[in-house]
Design an enzyme around this catalytic site. Structure first.
Site, PDB file in Angstrom:
ATOM      1  N   LYS A  86       1.882  -6.186  10.525  1.00 64.03           N
ATOM      2  CA  LYS A  86       3.317  -5.922  10.666  1.00 64.03           C
ATOM      3  C   LYS A  86       3.502  -4.482  11.147  1.00 64.03           C
ATOM      4  O   LYS A  86       3.385  -3.547  10.369  1.00 64.03           O
ATOM      5  CB  LYS A  86       4.057  -6.125   9.346  1.00 64.03           C
ATOM      6  CG  LYS A  86       5.565  -5.872   9.461  1.00 64.03           C
ATOM      7  CD  LYS A  86       6.261  -6.031   8.126  1.00 64.03           C
ATOM      8  CE  LYS A  86       7.756  -5.731   8.265  1.00 64.03           C
ATOM      9  NZ  LYS A  86       8.025  -4.318   8.590  1.00 64.03           N
ATOM     10  N   SER A 130       2.367  -3.437   6.735  1.00 65.36           N
ATOM     11  CA  SER A 130       3.437  -2.479   6.977  1.00 65.36           C
ATOM     12  C   SER A 130       3.043  -1.055   6.579  1.00 65.36           C
ATOM     13  O   SER A 130       2.185  -0.450   7.222  1.00 65.36           O
ATOM     14  CB  SER A 130       4.695  -2.954   6.237  1.00 65.36           C
ATOM     15  OG  SER A 130       5.834  -2.290   6.698  1.00 65.36           O
ATOM     16  N   ASP A 143      -8.059   6.396  12.223  1.00 66.38           N
ATOM     17  CA  ASP A 143      -8.028   7.110  13.497  1.00 66.38           C
ATOM     18  C   ASP A 143      -8.529   8.546  13.376  1.00 66.38           C
ATOM     19  O   ASP A 143      -9.122   9.089  14.313  1.00 66.38           O
ATOM     20  CB  ASP A 143      -6.604   7.114  14.062  1.00 66.38           C
ATOM     21  CG  ASP A 143      -6.272   5.819  14.798  1.00 66.38           C
ATOM     22  OD1 ASP A 143      -7.116   4.901  14.782  1.00 66.38           O
ATOM     23  OD2 ASP A 143      -5.176   5.740  15.377  1.00 66.38           O
TER      24      ASP A 143
END
Length: 449
Positions: free
Chosen positions: A322, A297, A308
């Site tokens: 999740k 999460s 990224d």
């Protein structure tokens, strides 16, 4: 990742179910309901009335309504639920307070209590309770079939009191019997230490001060060394998540620009984006983020954002997967719906739902004696989990099939070398290489206890 929204009316059937037997389904709230849905409500009310009239014992209305609501939400996904007074207390503990207990995050699976993650420096963590364990007995009494609330209430209690747990661990032939002593579980979301000239930041949860505590840890490491470190190891293993705002704040501590995360609801236009503010608290120094199957999460938001932006190297094992956002929708003073309202996406547009975050460098936790036999539990293993609508195509990625010979070492061999946590050892050594052999020796030297 719960978000608490202001009170607003919920024109839903569940809010009116107790009165529907006496109120025709022609109110403004039901004006748009078609005839087939009306027949479904009729069937529901028929069951309700049959139970009230014919069940062997008298049944409390509150119990029936709560059960109906819970059943409705259970049909959606594993993270939507009805929140009552006890659940509110649990959420408050997760984000604010302290309590007397064992330091376990647990869930319910098919009537059994399953461990999501043990918290570090707690009775459960020190006793070796692991993610994926099943708790079958408390003080010798079978708890299968009890509610999650009942099990949590039994495990919590006055600090200093003892409790016996029977644990079934997949891969082990026999149950594990543990006697633990309850303690005051103090929420310390961020801990740090210096290993050689490497800063180690361990983030256990994303509670209300995690972002500020992470920035304070970076400053404290600089101060302890008297200069900036070679780099940082950020440990997100077994961090089950928490507040979205704090995941953004932690990511922002290592980024000076760009998108951190976006969340997207049912409609294409329902998109919220969150961006980093100028200024990198870590001054662009190298960062390694440790992940495993318990990294979930909010933790995956941080790992995905830093990966990224090529700001950090992700090391360890694939995360939990999740990728959904839960919103708390108040129904009254002490009740609410915890409803999945959006999916979140990393800056490149990846959804981690089901798949999780793949590490840049896969490093198994070979210092765990149960590593090879203990099954791994992730979001994709949950019933009715949300489907990942954006499937990543990894076909063009080159798979490294060579196994590092160090990964073949046994826990006993590692222990002889003073290595109790191989993934952390590997990460510290990777950063320390920037400083040469002396730094490698200093960073990987077993800490004094």
């Amino acid at each position: 990742m719960p978000r608490l929204l202001p009170n607003r009316p919920l024109l839903t059937a569940t809010a009116l179910v107790g009165a529907l037997a006496m109120v025709p389904i022609t109110t403004s709230a039901m004006a748009a309901v078609d005839s087939s849905t009306v027949r479904q409500f009729d069937r529901f009310l028929d069951v309700y009335n049959r139970i009230k009239a014919d069940y062997v014992d008298k049944v409390d209305d509150d119990m029936l309504i709560k059960g109906a609501i819970q059943g409705m939400l259970a049909a959606l996904d594993p993270h939507s639920s009805y929140v009552d007074a006890l659940d509110f207390d649990n959420l408050k503990i997760q984000t604010e307070g302290n309590y007397g207990g064992l330091g376990l995050t647990v869930s319910m699976e098919d009537g059994a209590i399953k461990v999501i993650a043990p918290q570090e420096d707690t009775p459960a963590g020190r006793a070796g309770v692991k993610s994926g364990d099943y708790i079958t007995h408390i003080d010798g009494k079978l708890i299968y079939g009890q509610s999650l609330d009942e099990a949590i209430s039994q495990m919590r209690g006055k600090p200093g009191t003892k409790i016996k747990l029977t644990i079934v661990r997949p891969g082990r032939d026999k149950p594990i019997e543990l006697t633990l002593t309850r303690e005051v579980i103090v929420q310390r979301p961020v801990k740090w230490e210096v290993r050689g000239d490497v800063g180690y930041i361990n983030i256990n949860t994303f509670s209300e001060n995690t972002g500020a505590d992470t920035r304070a840890a970076i400053m404290a490491i600089d101060k302890a060394l008297g200069h900036r470190p070679l780099g940082y190891v950020v440990d997100l293993r077994d961090n089950g998540g928490g507040l979205l705002t704090q995941a953004i704040a932690v990511s922002d501590a290592f980024l000076d620009h760009g998108e951190i995360v976006s969340q997207r609801g049912r409609e294409k236009s329902d998109i919220e984006r969150y961006y980093a503010k100028p200024g990198d608290d870590a001054h662009g120094l190298p960062v390694i983020v440790l992940t495993n199957s318990g990294t979930a999460s909010a933790s995956e938001i941080v790992a995905g954002a830093l990966q990224d932006h090529h700001r950090a190297l992700i090391m360890g094992e694939r995360s939990f997967g999740k990728g959904s956002v839960q919103t708390l929708l108040p129904l009254g003073p002490e009740t609410a719906l915890r409803l999945t309202t959006a999916r979140y996406y990393t800056p490149s547009g990846r959804s981690v739902q089901e798949g999780g975050i793949e590490p840049d460098i896969k490093v198994p936790e070979i210092s765990d004696p149960d590593y090879k036999t203990r099954p791994v539990f992730r979001e994709a293993d949950l019933r009715r989990h949300l489907i990942n609508e954006v499937k990543a195509d990894n076909a063009i990625l080159e798979e490294d099939t060579k196994t590092d010979p160090r990964f073949a070492m046994t826990p006993e061999q590692l222990k002889k070398q003073g290595i109790e946590d191989f993934q952390l050892y590997y990460a510290l050594k990777t950063i320390a290489r920037l400083g040469g052999p002396a730094q490698i020796a200093a960073a990987t030297k077993p800490p004094v206890k």
